[in-house]
Enzyme design. Structure first.
Site, short mmCIF file in Angstrom:
data_model
loop_
_atom_site.label_atom_id
_atom_site.label_comp_id
_atom_site.label_asym_id
_atom_site.label_seq_id
_atom_site.Cartn_x
_atom_site.Cartn_y
_atom_site.Cartn_z
N HIS A 195 10.25 1.79 -3.42
CA HIS A 195 9.76 2.28 -2.13
C HIS A 195 10.64 3.42 -1.60
CE1 HIS A 195 8.16 -2.08 -1.79
NE2 HIS A 195 7.50 -1.37 -2.68
N HIS B 15 -0.60 0.14 -1.15
CA HIS B 15 0.74 -0.22 -1.60
C HIS B 15 0.91 0.02 -3.10
CE1 HIS B 15 4.73 -1.76 -1.32
NE2 HIS B 15 4.50 -2.32 -2.48
N HIS C 259 4.47 -1.71 -12.23
CA HIS C 259 5.74 -1.08 -12.62
C HIS C 259 5.90 -0.93 -14.14
CE1 HIS C 259 6.71 -1.50 -8.47
NE2 HIS C 259 6.75 -2.81 -8.51
ZN ZN Z 1 6.02 -2.17 -3.91
#
Ligand code: ZN
Length: 318
Positions: free
Chosen positions: A93, A250, A276
């Site tokens: 983030h 998000h 990810h």
């Molecule tokens: Zn995240």
């Protein structure tokens, strides 16, 4: 009053110079996974320094330079390790906020193992960086320009980079839970669109998963203050969602952060249920496929070709 960031009016265009912070700035918070209380300090850094984490709680204060090679784990967050093995968790983030401001050089000092979760989004980091001020440096900025599509796949999930003049993200998710379901968002990412459309979107999880995550040593600092939790009947957070499609926002935010491990990119990212692990796999494949990209000065006319870029336009929303 914090100083006004210098380039706010021209944020939608890549500029030819590297950038760092005007001054040091910090915050304190709790790590989402470790639950550790961590103080974070962001410091200006010279040209060509890069984005470097520094664990000041570890003897010798080892440095952990951000990069694809530094990725040590991608379970529920992106975790980096330095040359000596020292780790830092949940960098995505903060990296996304750095990407949006176009900050190339910064030292990120921390006194614990994880970047603080803050409210679960990138908004506090974006604000913090803007408050420190952004300054241009006397060195050319270079971006990784995607020349042909590159894709990685894992079952139904894909992550793709395609040629594009600026940097755009197109993310789609499909969750069985009816409160999340299918969502898609596509937008040009820059310092104008990022705070409007992505920065505030929070980490989310499912109430059913919380116990098993904690048993695996994850989500120990997680709470309704730093994550959206979806239960059987709906969202458990009393304040509700920030957007009806906060979930896909998000996921798009995570992709922006993960991709910044390769530095600034001129390309269009398409994620279909990607997370990810797939983002990092995509960057690794991209690096192997040497004819698929080139590093070019940020002022390259091919990058500025989108004129004017659709800064705030949501290209797709369903
Ligand atoms: Zn995240």
């Amino acid at each position: 009053m914090p100083p006004t960031p210098r380039f706010a009016r021209h944020a939608e265009r890549p500029t030819p110079s590297q950038r760092t912070l005007g001054s040091a700035i910090g915050c304190v918070g709790t790590g989402l996974h470790t639950g550790a209380r961590v103080a974070l300090t962001l410091r200006p850094a010279p040209a060509h320094f890069g984005v470097v984490f520094k664990r000041e709680d570890v003897p010798g204060a080892p440095a952990i330079p951000a990069g694809v090679d530094a990725v040590a784990d991608t379970t529920r967050c992106t975790q980096l390790a330095g040359p000596d093995g020292t780790r830092v968790r949940t960098v995505e983030h903060l990296l996304a906020a750095l990407a949006a401001w176009g900050i190339d050089n910064v030292e990120i000092a921390l006194d614990g193992p994880e970047i603080p979760a803050m409210d679960g989004s990138a908004k506090p980091f974006f604000f913090l960086l803007g408050s420190a001020g952004i300054v241009t440096q006397d060195a050319p900025r270079r971006v990784l320009k995607v020349l042909r599509p590159v894709q990685v796949r894992e079952g139904e999930r894909t992550a793709t980079l395609r040629p594009h003049p600026g940097f755009a993200v197109d993310m789609a998710i499909d969750f069985a839970h009816p409160r999340v379901g299918r969502q898609r968002l596509a937008l040009e990412v820059d310092a104008a669109s990022f705070p409007e459309e992505l920065a505030g979107a929070r980490t989310f999880g499912f109430a059913d998963d919380v116990e098993s995550l904690r048993a695996r040593g994850l989500a120990r600092g997680g709470s309704l203050a730093n994550a959206v939790v979806v239960g059987e009947g709906g969202v458990l957070n009393p304040e509700g969602l920030r957007w009806p499609d906060e979930f896909v926002r998000h996921k798009a935010l995570d992709a922006v952060g993960d991709l910044y491990l390769a530095g600034a990119i001129a390309g269009r990212f398409e994620g279909r249920g990607s997370g990810h692990a797939l983002h990092v796999a995509l960057l690794r494949r991209l690096r192997r496929e040497r004819d698929a990209w080139r590093r070019v000065p940020a002022s390259d006319p091919a990058i500025d070709a989108a004129d004017p870029p659709p800064a705030l336009a949501r290209l797709v929303a369903d």
